[in-house]
Design a protein around this motif. Structure first.
Motif, mmCIF file in Angstrom:
data_model
loop_
_atom_site.group_PDB
_atom_site.id
_atom_site.type_symbol
_atom_site.label_atom_id
_atom_site.label_comp_id
_atom_site.label_asym_id
_atom_site.label_seq_id
_atom_site.Cartn_x
_atom_site.Cartn_y
_atom_site.Cartn_z
ATOM 1 N N ASP A 287 -25.923 -78.802 -26.849
ATOM 2 C CA ASP A 287 -25.340 -78.193 -25.654
ATOM 3 C C ASP A 287 -25.635 -76.718 -25.451
ATOM 4 O OD1 ASP A 287 -24.063 -80.606 -24.847
ATOM 5 O OD2 ASP A 287 -22.543 -80.270 -26.384
ATOM 6 N N PHE A 288 -25.808 -75.933 -26.511
ATOM 7 C CA PHE A 288 -26.028 -74.490 -26.378
ATOM 8 C C PHE A 288 -27.500 -74.163 -26.596
ATOM 9 C CE2 PHE A 288 -21.506 -74.569 -27.436
ATOM 10 C CZ PHE A 288 -20.989 -73.663 -26.514
ATOM 11 N N LEU A 289 -28.103 -73.484 -25.640
ATOM 12 C CA LEU A 289 -29.457 -72.968 -25.799
ATOM 13 C C LEU A 289 -29.355 -71.478 -26.072
ATOM 14 C CD1 LEU A 289 -32.606 -73.854 -23.731
ATOM 15 C CD2 LEU A 289 -32.136 -71.487 -24.361
ATOM 16 N N VAL A 290 -29.858 -71.055 -27.234
ATOM 17 C CA VAL A 290 -29.730 -69.683 -27.711
ATOM 18 C C VAL A 290 -31.112 -69.036 -27.695
ATOM 19 C CG1 VAL A 290 -28.914 -68.213 -29.582
ATOM 20 C CG2 VAL A 290 -27.851 -70.461 -29.210
ATOM 21 N N TRP B 269 -28.685 -75.598 -16.242
ATOM 22 C CA TRP B 269 -28.207 -74.760 -17.345
ATOM 23 C C TRP B 269 -27.339 -73.642 -16.780
ATOM 24 C CZ3 TRP B 269 -29.249 -76.145 -22.319
ATOM 25 C CH2 TRP B 269 -30.236 -77.123 -22.491
ATOM 26 N N THR B 270 -26.195 -73.421 -17.415
ATOM 27 C CA THR B 270 -25.244 -72.405 -16.967
ATOM 28 C C THR B 270 -25.256 -71.228 -17.929
ATOM 29 O OG1 THR B 270 -23.794 -74.057 -15.944
ATOM 30 C CG2 THR B 270 -22.823 -71.912 -16.468
ATOM 31 N N ASP B 271 -25.425 -70.032 -17.383
ATOM 32 C CA ASP B 271 -25.313 -68.814 -18.182
ATOM 33 C C ASP B 271 -23.880 -68.719 -18.704
ATOM 34 O OD1 ASP B 271 -24.776 -66.051 -18.904
ATOM 35 O OD2 ASP B 271 -26.615 -65.499 -17.866
ATOM 36 N N TYR B 272 -23.723 -68.648 -20.020
ATOM 37 C CA TYR B 272 -22.391 -68.687 -20.631
ATOM 38 C C TYR B 272 -21.525 -67.519 -20.195
ATOM 39 C CZ TYR B 272 -18.816 -69.300 -24.222
ATOM 40 O OH TYR B 272 -17.628 -69.509 -24.876
ATOM 41 N N TRP B 273 -22.151 -66.396 -19.899
ATOM 42 C CA TRP B 273 -21.382 -65.185 -19.609
ATOM 43 C C TRP B 273 -21.089 -64.998 -18.121
ATOM 44 C CZ3 TRP B 273 -19.859 -64.201 -24.203
ATOM 45 C CH2 TRP B 273 -20.715 -64.361 -25.293
ATOM 46 N N LEU C 63 -27.465 -66.847 -23.613
ATOM 47 C CA LEU C 63 -26.831 -68.086 -24.044
ATOM 48 C C LEU C 63 -26.594 -68.974 -22.829
ATOM 49 C CD1 LEU C 63 -25.439 -69.612 -26.430
ATOM 50 C CD2 LEU C 63 -23.341 -68.381 -25.835
ATOM 51 N N PHE C 64 -27.049 -70.214 -22.909
ATOM 52 C CA PHE C 64 -26.975 -71.138 -21.784
ATOM 53 C C PHE C 64 -26.379 -72.456 -22.258
ATOM 54 C CE2 PHE C 64 -30.410 -68.176 -21.334
ATOM 55 C CZ PHE C 64 -30.313 -67.731 -20.031
ATOM 56 N N VAL C 65 -25.673 -73.121 -21.351
ATOM 57 C CA VAL C 65 -24.984 -74.353 -21.687
ATOM 58 C C VAL C 65 -25.523 -75.485 -20.814
ATOM 59 C CG1 VAL C 65 -22.750 -75.453 -22.060
ATOM 60 C CG2 VAL C 65 -22.941 -72.968 -22.193
ATOM 61 N N TYR D 267 -18.459 -78.585 -18.612
ATOM 62 C CA TYR D 267 -19.545 -78.309 -17.671
ATOM 63 C C TYR D 267 -19.939 -79.629 -17.008
ATOM 64 C CZ TYR D 267 -19.822 -73.892 -20.205
ATOM 65 O OH TYR D 267 -19.527 -72.674 -20.778
ATOM 66 N N PRO D 268 -19.168 -80.070 -16.005
ATOM 67 C CA PRO D 268 -19.387 -81.406 -15.444
ATOM 68 C C PRO D 268 -20.797 -81.579 -14.897
ATOM 69 C CG PRO D 268 -17.307 -80.472 -14.686
ATOM 70 C CD PRO D 268 -18.043 -79.369 -15.362
ATOM 71 N N ALA D 269 -21.358 -82.763 -15.147
ATOM 72 C CA ALA D 269 -22.656 -83.110 -14.571
ATOM 73 C C ALA D 269 -22.471 -83.498 -13.117
ATOM 74 C CB ALA D 269 -23.284 -84.260 -15.350
ATOM 75 N N ALA D 270 -23.465 -83.184 -12.312
ATOM 76 C CA ALA D 270 -23.367 -83.483 -10.880
ATOM 77 C C ALA D 270 -23.297 -84.980 -10.624
ATOM 78 C CB ALA D 270 -24.560 -82.877 -10.146
#
Length: 739
Positions: free
Chosen positions: A543-546, A566-570, A593-595, A624-627
């Protein structure tokens, strides 16, 4: 230049000198190839073939595994015995053979092994006997010092594994060494393993303690420094291969929960670098962690050659008062381990001083240290070591050794630890900020991405400031502001994410697949995951892309995001992959960091600094709901410290999130199972990432009051708090409509 440790055969060349020049003749060891097939026999899963002096045997094993042995002595030996493979798998007896003219075929439910006649060569094919898995392009070749296997390389075939290979995770076109180089830097391979996996759908483990060299060119040539072949082949995709390999050599151990918290190490007695101190002085450092609200799971209090210790029981008790466990560095054996564990030791760190050149001695030491902790307490063995071999994943955290700090040091560690996962190594890490040098900015940058590794440790007492050259300890608050706040931010985030990481540890213990992953492992059909940009980022779980910052810059370029949202965590900003993000603004306090879309992330409450003092009556979920479609997640929980989980003392809780035109539905199932310390009820906090504010929020069909939820328009996050709910019953939360 010699690259692998082990035994080498030296060639002495006689020569004559004439007018500053010399002539001579070198006598190289003679090589011999397997000749034509001379015999073929067998059945019920085991087949023996001969080719002149060479004897070979193919054993088909359960779960789609094949063991192939060959030896020109005519006798098949097993030097490794049960040291690596503890229990030999049973034969897959449902096999049959046939004569295809050019070759004999041996058919099992999972594959067909071709045994070519002139000359003897082997090839493994899918059950259709047409699709190649691997194929020898030349016969086996041997000399006095080793045996080589040569395979045809596929047009797009990729190769991974080899254990810890410093600076790389993908090996196509490279030569990979499997030995112990005592080189802690890029290019070193101290925790290497005689195993690799291929994108063609197989992996292979060499059952040996002999050093090896693997060249993934065209052709692929692999061999060990012994005149025999003993190879286990595993079929399947990458995760399946890792699973079958670790089922053979040992699943990753299940760590205690404090092992996933930060560790601190130093010498507090007879310290040549810091002057005379006492073991109880370690408690003053533990005070600092508590004072600065930074998590601390364990401390090594004698981390230095000849350091020793005193007042062990008092030190162990004092650390427990800080919610930390006692660890000891073991430089000269483990004969004292029983008494030390009874005095409170729960962590053991081994070292090159007594694990020799790795291989059998190192693996035996790792197994023995873990067993020593468990035989003398109810705790789980937690062992660190810097030199290891295949099988070490079952007993220890592999630590990449004594590095000096630089931006390059940060860079090359990223693919190192992600790549180690491709060999079933679930716990691989390096000192935060390195051991010998210190710089406040580099330390902070290094700590923030290592917070997304399962295990981390700060090494103190050895470093000097990179600018002044003066001694510099490395506790995360010593550099002052803004560094103290940045370091606290990521250590507390690591602590909050422990339910996520702990669940990944439980999964690794079952599947062999660790938390830290190269992007290719989750996105094998995306060629971008093998590019230069993706090399210096990793996934923490699925789930986390670092994407660590490994330059002296507040901008990160070349962040590759695979297919999906992908959602920017911040910031909450979303990106549609596949895409490359350039110019990402990353000041010192910001780790890129992306989710992943669809992520369901369990978290402990804000402000948590220890697994022992956390609010057990609250659990948060970051969603982080999927569409489209429904996402699922299963949380794993147990008591965190004892081995009762192996007897079934554990609980799971399943969560599902569905997004549709009417809103978002979160379904939380009952917690199934029990363990010591499990509570009967808890509150839940949900952060739901979405585009618009809901009109209403329902809990079990009843509308929650406005005081129980809120919406942040800047990050598009809805925050929800529930009352305390019983764990033996499930419930639903619905975000309905739009404002």
């Amino acid at each position: 230049m010699l690259r692998a440790s082990g035994t080498y055969h030296v060639i002495v060349v006689p020569y004559d000198v004439h007018d500053n020049s010399f002539t001579g003749t070198a006598y190289l060891p003679a090589t011999e190839d397997a000749g034509d097939l001379t015999s073929f026999s067998g059945g019920d899963g085991s087949y023996t073939v001969g080719a002149g002096r060479l004897t070979a045997r193919a054993d088909f094993l359960t779960d789609g595994r094949l063991r192939l042995q060959a030896d020109p002595s005519g006798s098949l030996s097993d030097p490794a015995g049960t040291a690596i493979v503890r229990e030999r798998p049973a034969l897959q007896r449902h096999t049959s053979s046939f004569d295809a003219g050019e070759y004999y075929g041996i058919r099992s439910p999972e594959a067909v092994l071709r045994v070519y006649k002139k000359p003897l060569r082997f090839g493994l094919y899918e059950p259709d006997n047409r699709t190649r898995i691997w194929q020898e392009d030349k016969p086996l070749r041997w000399s006095t010092g080793g045996m080589r296997q040569s395979l045809a390389r596929g047009a797009d075939e990729q190769f991974f594994g080899g254990g810890e290979q410093n600076g790389s995770f993908s090996h196509r076109g490279r030569t990979m060494y499997v030995a112990n180089s005592f080189d802690w830097n890029e290019g070193g391979y101290n925790n290497s393993q005689p195993f690799y996996l291929s994108s063609a759908g197989y992996g292979v483990f060499r059952n040996t303690f002999a050093p090896g060299v693997y060249t993934f060119g065209s052709p692929v040539t692999t061999g060990q420094q012994e005149r025999r072949l003993d190879a286990y082949y595993f079929l399947g995709d990458a995760k399946q291969v890792i699973g079958k390999y670790t089922a053979l050599t040992g699943r990753p151990f299940m760590p205690p929960v404090y092992g996933l918290e930060p560790g601190d190490s130093d010498c507090y007695l007879h310290n040549a670098n810091r002057g005379e101190r006492h073991t109880l002085d370690a408690l003053k450092v533990a005070d600092g962690y508590t004072e600065h609200q930074m998590p601390l799971g364990w401390m090594l209090v004698n981390d230095g050659y000849g350091c020793g210790y005193e007042n062990l029981e008092q030190t162990a008790k004092g650390l427990k008062d800080h919610n930390a466990q006692l660890g000891l560095w073991t430089q000269d054996g483990i004969d004292k381990l029983a008494d030390q564990v009874k005095a409170g030791q729960r962590v053991a760190k081994l070292d090159v001083a007594w694990v020799g050149n790795g291989y059998r001695f190192a693996l035996d030491a790792c197994d023995a240290a873990k067993k020593g902790i468990e035989d003398n307490s109810d705790a789980r063995g937690f062992v660190w070591l810097p030199v290891s071999w295949a099988g070490a994943q079952r007993c220890g955290v592999l630590w990449s050794g004594d590095q000096k700090l630089s931006w390059d040091y940060i860079r090359w560690q990223i693919p190192t630890y992600a790549g180690a996962t491709m060999s079933g190594i679930a716990y691989n890490t390096g000192d935060v900020g390195s051991i010998y040098r210190h710089d406040a900015k580099m330390y902070a940058r290094d700590l923030q991405w290592k917070a997304f590794l399962p295990a981390i440790m700060t090494m103190d007492g050895w470093a000097s400031d990179i600018t002044t050259g003066k001694p510099a300890d490395q506790q995360p608050w010593l550099d002052g502001e803004p560094y103290t706040s940045v370091n606290r931010k990521y250590l507390q985030l690591k602590e909050r994410l422990l339910p996520y990481m702990y669940t990944l540890s439980a999964q690794a213990a079952k599947t062999g697949v660790g938390a830290v992953r190269p992007l290719w492992l989750e996105y094998p059909d995306d060629p971008g995951t093998l590019g230069a940009q993706a090399k210096y980022e990793f996934l923490s779980g699925p789930d986390f892309l670092v994407a660590p910052v490994y330059e002296d810059s507040d901008t990160r370029d070349g962040i590759y995001l695979p297919k999906g949202t992908w959602t920017d965590y911040w910031t909450g900003r979303t990106y549609e992959g596949p895409t490359t993000v350039n110019g990402y603004h990353a000041p010192l306090d910001t780790l890129p960091l992306f989710v992943r879309e669809g992520a369901i992330v369990p978290m402990w409450p804000k402000g948590t600094t220890s697994w022992q003092t956390r609010d057990r009556h609250e659990l948060d979920w970051d969603l982080y709901p999927a569409a489209h479609g429904t996402s699922h997640y299963t949380l794993y929980e147990d008591d965190g410290v004892t081995r009762d989980f192996a007897k079934g003392a554990a609980a799971t809780q399943r969560v599902a999130v569905r997004e549709d035109a009417r809103g978002t539905t979160v379904t939380v199932g009952a917690s199934r199972g029990g363990y010591a310390g499990k509570v009967d009820a808890r509150t839940y906090g949900f952060t739901v990432h979405g585009a618009t504010a809901p009109a209403r929020v329902l809990l079990g069909g009843r509308q929650l009051p406005g005081t129980a939820w809120s919406y942040d328009a800047s990050t598009h996050v809805t925050t929800i708090s529930t009352p305390r709910l019983p764990l033996d019953r499930g419930f639903t939360v619905r975000l309905v409509g739009k404002r």
